[in-house]
Design an enzyme around this catalytic site. Structure first.
Site, PDB file in Angstrom:
ATOM      1  CB  SER A  70      -4.232  -1.111   2.635  1.00  0.00           C
ATOM      2  OG  SER A  70      -5.271  -1.141   1.693  1.00  0.00           O
ATOM      3  CG  HIS A 101      -4.821  -6.002   0.218  1.00  0.00           C
ATOM      4  ND1 HIS A 101      -4.066  -4.999  -0.332  1.00  0.00           N
ATOM      5  CD2 HIS A 101      -5.457  -5.450   1.288  1.00  0.00           C
ATOM      6  CE1 HIS A 101      -4.238  -3.887   0.357  1.00  0.00           C
ATOM      7  NE2 HIS A 101      -5.067  -4.130   1.358  1.00  0.00           N
ATOM      8  CG  ASP A 148      -3.183  -6.222  -3.207  1.00  0.00           C
ATOM      9  OD1 ASP A 148      -4.223  -5.592  -3.439  1.00  0.00           O
ATOM     10  OD2 ASP A 148      -2.381  -5.903  -2.316  1.00  0.00           O
TER      11      ASP A 148
END
Length: 561
Positions: free
Chosen positions: A158, A290, A260
């Site tokens: 991320s 995610h 996501d």
């Protein structure tokens, strides 16, 4: 219409809620802690196979070093600079401690986890400044850490994936590209949603159709993060898909998830890197949100575990090439697709699993002769052709030495009349090997491991811009360019009327190409002779002494019968 994986929906049902970060940053702090606690509650008790120590790099910056069991007694290990996720505003050393332990244990490698300063108290580029400071600390401490400076790489998920790319961008800008050999970016942020380059809009939008009300994070979550750290949508340090240096980026692994808001970011980054001729490996997790793998109760979260248990990381695993062809022949019993094979789980309590050939495929050559008429399924590729191909493959992944070919299995390349006697000989050389028999010889496993010391992923495949410019300024090259230009004028776009002149020009092009090839070879040899540290030089010994430099301890790997 896209749908969530049934396992995920069952997971949400059991929770009685959909875990998601929303609202203000203050609200998200509590939500994040809840998600982390939930993820950790599904993990087994922590073992002692990995040791950790915390180090203060500077005021406000601490790193945690993870070392696998036995690392102090063995040779140098790769070093991973790990940046945690959390939108640059959440997370700490504890949040992704289990993942760092797994990476260290199963790679194996030394992990340096970075506790960078967070927003909204701190703004960009504070986070990347801290990551670079951690990188410099780890680089300078290579000897104390037991790290191999030819195998430093950046990893993260991320926001951490974005920071990993940011490390590469900074190193390239500072003239230190040779320090980084790879990037592992899991569901990374690579573009601000308000500034997607026109050439990537369609790809970005096509993969971002399923981002409304998504679990873990949604589009509003990302907007809150960007606002909190004063993101500049045009900054290539934070948004690496905008970088002008993509062609200089190291080999990269990317993971994306279907549900996501960062799925488009990952897909665009993959396209951009491939367009820049960077080697890219990727996985797409259909039906999942995610960062879903932090919940170990989900079966697909174990796919990461299988990758980590691989003897060689998949990005450098030459056997995957042969697996692909074996799957195409329906040669591996029980697996019809490569995707199915990659989803195979290691049985609980084991470190490997066995694959078996389908009987009808045993005599099929893996590599076959091809002509204008097509592929001849019954004729194996000649030894000479196979040799040339593998030497080229070895060069591309950074092996210094030419690779000798031994055996893929019976029936490949030249026919082996005395297979038993040949198997006794393969332990003496280099090469990819699969075995026919119950046990793979331990010495050969060690030989395959020792080959890793002879490979450097940073090895140049072409002349750098400066050296290439110098090449084209050479008097002999400029003279050839002048002759080629004159021949082109004489031909005057009418090649059919100037066949002799066309042949003369082709000879000039060939001569120039050979000069460039020689210049590349010389630069590559000079690079190796000046870039290897003392340990790598010790490994590069005359081949007759090869048995003296094998690693003392072998590790278990999967076997193919």
């Amino acid at each position: 219409m896209a749908t969530y994986n049934p396992e995920w929906l069952e997971f949400e049902k059991a929770l009685g809620m959909r875990p998601v970060l929303n609202g203000s940053i203050e609200n998200m702090v509590g939500q994040y802690s809840t998600i982390v606690a939930l993820a950790k509650s599904q993990l087994p008790a922590q073992d002692s196979l990995v040791t950790t120590t915390d180090h203060k790099v500077k005021d406000g910056l601490t790193v945690r070093v993870y070392k696998p069991e036995g690392s102090s007694a063995g040779g140098k290990l790769p070093v991973c600079l790990y940046s945690h996720g959390g939108g640059w505003c959440l997370g700490d050393l504890e949040a992704e401690d289990p993942l760092c332990r797994a990476i260290s244990q199963f790679s194996p490698c030394i992990v340096v986890s970075i506790d960078y300063r967070l927003g909204p108290k701190n703004k960009m580029p504070t986070m990347i400044d801290d990551c670079i400071a951690a990188w410099e600390w780890a680089w300078n401490a290579a000897s104390e850490l037991g790290g191999d400076q030819t195998k430093y790489f950046a990893a993260g998920g991320s926001a951490g994936g974005a920071l990993s790319f940011g490390i590469a961008e900074r190193l390239i800008a500072d003239g230190k590209r040779s320090q980084i050999s790879g990037i592992v970016a899991l569901v990374p942020a690579t573009l601000h949603l308000s500034n997607v380059p026109e050439e990537y809009v369609s790809a970005y939008n096509a993969t971002n159709e399923n981002v409304k009300d998504t679990p873990v994070i949604n589009r509003e979550t990302m907007e809150t993060f960007y606002h909190a750290i004063d993101s500049d949508p045009t900054d290539p340090i934070q948004f690496p898909a905008l970088s002008k240096n993509l062609a200089s980026f190291p080999p990269t692994y990317l993971a994306t998830c279907e549900f996501d808001p960062l799925c488009g970011d990952g897909k665009v980054m993959e396209i951009a890197l491939k367009n820049a001729s960077v080697k890219v490996w990727s996985d797409y997790y259909e039906g999942y949100p995610h960062y879903f793998w932090i919940f170990s109760c989900l079966s697909d979260s174990k796919r990461l575990h299988v990758v980590l248990k691989s003897e060689n990381r998949l990005m450098y695993n030459g056997l995957m090439f042969f697996f692909s062809m074996a799957i195409a022949d329906n040669a591996i019993k029980g697996f019809a697709t490569l995707d199915a094979l990659m989803k195979a789980h290691v049985l609980e309590g084991k470190d490997s699993w066995e694959l078996r050939w389908n009987k009808e495929a045993l005599e099929l050559p893996v590599l076959r002769m091809a002509s204008a008429k097509g592929v001849d399924k019954s004729r194996a590729l000649t030894y000479a052709a196979l040799w040339n191909q593998v030497v080229s493959l070895g060069h591309d992944v950074g092996y210094r030495d030419a690779l000798k070919i031994h055996a893929i299995r019976a029936g490949v390349a030249n026919k082996i009349k005395d297979l038993e006697a040949y198997e006794l000989k393969i332990v003496k050389g280099y090469g990819f090997s699969m075995y026919k028999g119950e046990d793979a010889p331990t010495n050969n496993i060690e030989m395959l491991q020792s080959m890793d010391y002879r490979r450097d992923g940073n090895a140049p495949k072409d002349l750098p811009a400066k050296e290439k410019a110098e090449f084209y300024q050479r008097p002999d090259v400029q003279h050839l360019d002048m002759l080629i230009a004159q021949a082109t004028r004489d031909i005057d776009d009418k090649p059919a009327e100037h066949l002799v002149r066309c042949k003369e020009r082709q000879k000039l092009y060939t001569k120039k190409g050979n000069l460039l090839k020689s210049a590349r070879k010389l630069f590559r040899e000079n690079w190796f002779s000046t870039s290897y540290d003392e340990e790598a030089l010790r490994q590069v010994q005359p081949r007759e002494d090869e048995d003296k430099i094998l690693p003392a301890k072998s590790r278990q790997i999967g076997r193919i019968f």
